[in-house]
Design a protein around this motif. Structure first.
Motif, short mmCIF file in Angstrom:
data_model
loop_
_atom_site.label_atom_id
_atom_site.label_comp_id
_atom_site.label_asym_id
_atom_site.label_seq_id
_atom_site.Cartn_x
_atom_site.Cartn_y
_atom_site.Cartn_z
N LYS A 146 0.83 -1.21 0.00
CA LYS A 146 0.00 0.00 0.00
C LYS A 146 0.87 1.25 0.00
CE LYS A 146 -3.93 -2.00 2.40
NZ LYS A 146 -4.70 -2.02 3.66
N PHE A 147 1.91 1.23 0.81
CA PHE A 147 2.82 2.38 0.88
C PHE A 147 3.56 2.57 -0.43
CE2 PHE A 147 7.24 3.73 1.52
CZ PHE A 147 7.01 5.02 1.96
N ALA A 148 4.13 1.49 -0.97
CA ALA A 148 4.98 1.59 -2.15
C ALA A 148 4.19 1.93 -3.41
CB ALA A 148 5.74 0.28 -2.35
N LEU A 149 2.93 1.58 -3.43
CA LEU A 149 2.13 1.81 -4.63
C LEU A 149 1.29 3.08 -4.55
CD1 LEU A 149 1.08 -1.84 -5.49
CD2 LEU A 149 2.95 -0.49 -6.43
N LYS A 150 1.47 3.86 -3.51
CA LYS A 150 0.78 5.15 -3.44
C LYS A 150 1.30 6.03 -4.55
CE LYS A 150 -0.38 5.60 1.41
NZ LYS A 150 -0.16 6.36 2.62
N GLY A 151 0.47 6.94 -5.01
CA GLY A 151 0.85 7.84 -6.09
C GLY A 151 2.05 8.70 -5.75
N ASN A 152 2.13 9.17 -4.51
CA ASN A 152 3.24 10.06 -4.14
C ASN A 152 4.57 9.34 -4.21
OD1 ASN A 152 1.36 12.03 -3.69
ND2 ASN A 152 1.32 11.74 -1.48
N VAL A 153 4.63 8.10 -3.78
CA VAL A 153 5.88 7.35 -3.80
C VAL A 153 6.32 7.09 -5.23
CG1 VAL A 153 6.99 5.18 -3.12
CG2 VAL A 153 5.44 6.32 -1.54
N LEU A 154 5.37 6.74 -6.09
CA LEU A 154 5.71 6.49 -7.49
C LEU A 154 6.16 7.79 -8.17
CD1 LEU A 154 2.86 4.04 -8.52
CD2 LEU A 154 5.24 3.50 -8.04
N ASP A 155 5.49 8.89 -7.86
CA ASP A 155 5.90 10.18 -8.42
C ASP A 155 7.31 10.53 -7.97
OD1 ASP A 155 3.44 10.40 -9.61
OD2 ASP A 155 2.61 11.77 -8.12
N LEU A 156 7.61 10.26 -6.71
CA LEU A 156 8.95 10.55 -6.19
C LEU A 156 10.00 9.69 -6.89
CD1 LEU A 156 10.75 12.01 -4.17
CD2 LEU A 156 10.24 10.20 -2.53
N ALA A 157 9.68 8.43 -7.11
CA ALA A 157 10.63 7.54 -7.79
C ALA A 157 10.90 8.03 -9.21
CB ALA A 157 10.09 6.11 -7.81
N VAL A 158 9.85 8.43 -9.91
CA VAL A 158 10.03 8.96 -11.27
C VAL A 158 10.86 10.23 -11.23
CG1 VAL A 158 8.80 9.99 -13.23
CG2 VAL A 158 7.94 7.89 -12.19
N ALA A 159 10.60 11.10 -10.26
CA ALA A 159 11.35 12.35 -10.14
C ALA A 159 12.83 12.09 -9.88
CB ALA A 159 10.76 13.22 -9.03
N VAL A 160 13.14 11.09 -9.07
CA VAL A 160 14.54 10.76 -8.77
C VAL A 160 15.25 10.28 -10.03
CG1 VAL A 160 16.02 9.13 -7.54
CG2 VAL A 160 14.21 10.33 -6.32
N VAL A 161 14.60 9.43 -10.81
CA VAL A 161 15.21 8.90 -12.03
C VAL A 161 15.42 10.03 -13.04
CG1 VAL A 161 14.84 7.38 -14.01
CG2 VAL A 161 14.33 6.57 -11.70
N ILE A 162 14.40 10.86 -13.22
CA ILE A 162 14.53 11.98 -14.17
C ILE A 162 15.58 12.96 -13.66
CG2 ILE A 162 13.32 13.98 -15.12
CD1 ILE A 162 10.84 12.22 -15.32
N GLY A 163 15.61 13.21 -12.36
CA GLY A 163 16.61 14.11 -11.79
C GLY A 163 18.03 13.61 -12.01
N ALA A 164 18.22 12.30 -11.86
CA ALA A 164 19.56 11.72 -12.08
C ALA A 164 19.97 11.88 -13.54
CB ALA A 164 19.57 10.25 -11.69
#
Length: 129
Positions: free
Chosen positions: A7-25
């Protein structure tokens, strides 16, 4: 515990953060290449072929490469400024999108104006009783 984690890992905010980290890198790599491969060589040409990164200080046979540290600090400021400009650009576009268009005043014909006056008069009579 596994369900809570899913539930935690599949929340929208966590997925958005993961995408932001990859794009930021990826963006960081692009800007780093810009600084190392384009900007700093041009700066080196402008200052007569001098490279900050090559500065060293020899202390008891040990070379302290303070130039590499200075180059990292310069890279950081250039990257931070680039990210600032990109975020400022996105914020500017978002503000334009969020500002509602000015509503045009509603044009009423004579019949509608008369009906509104009658309605207002009737409501005043009801409250006056």
């Amino acid at each position: 515990m596994w369900e809570d984690f899913k539930k935690f890992a599949l929340k929208g905010n966590v997925l958005d953060l993961a995408v932001a980290v990859v794009i930021g890198a990826a963006f960081g790599k692009i800007v780093s290449s810009l600084v190392e491969d384009i900007i700093m060589p041009l700066v080196g040409i402008l200052i007569g072929g001098f490279s900050v990164e090559d500065l060293t200080y020899s202390l008891n046979g040990v070379n302290v490469r303070y130039g590499a540290f200075a180059q990292s600090v310069i890279d950081f400021f250039i990257i931070a400024f680039s990210i600032f400009l990109v975020i400022r650009l996105f914020t500017k576009f978002k503000r334009k999108k969020d500002v509602p268009a000015e509503e045009e005043p509603e044009v009423l014909d004579k019949k509608e104006e008369l009906l509104m006056e009658i309605r207002d008069l009737l409501s005043k009579e009801k409250t006056g009783l």
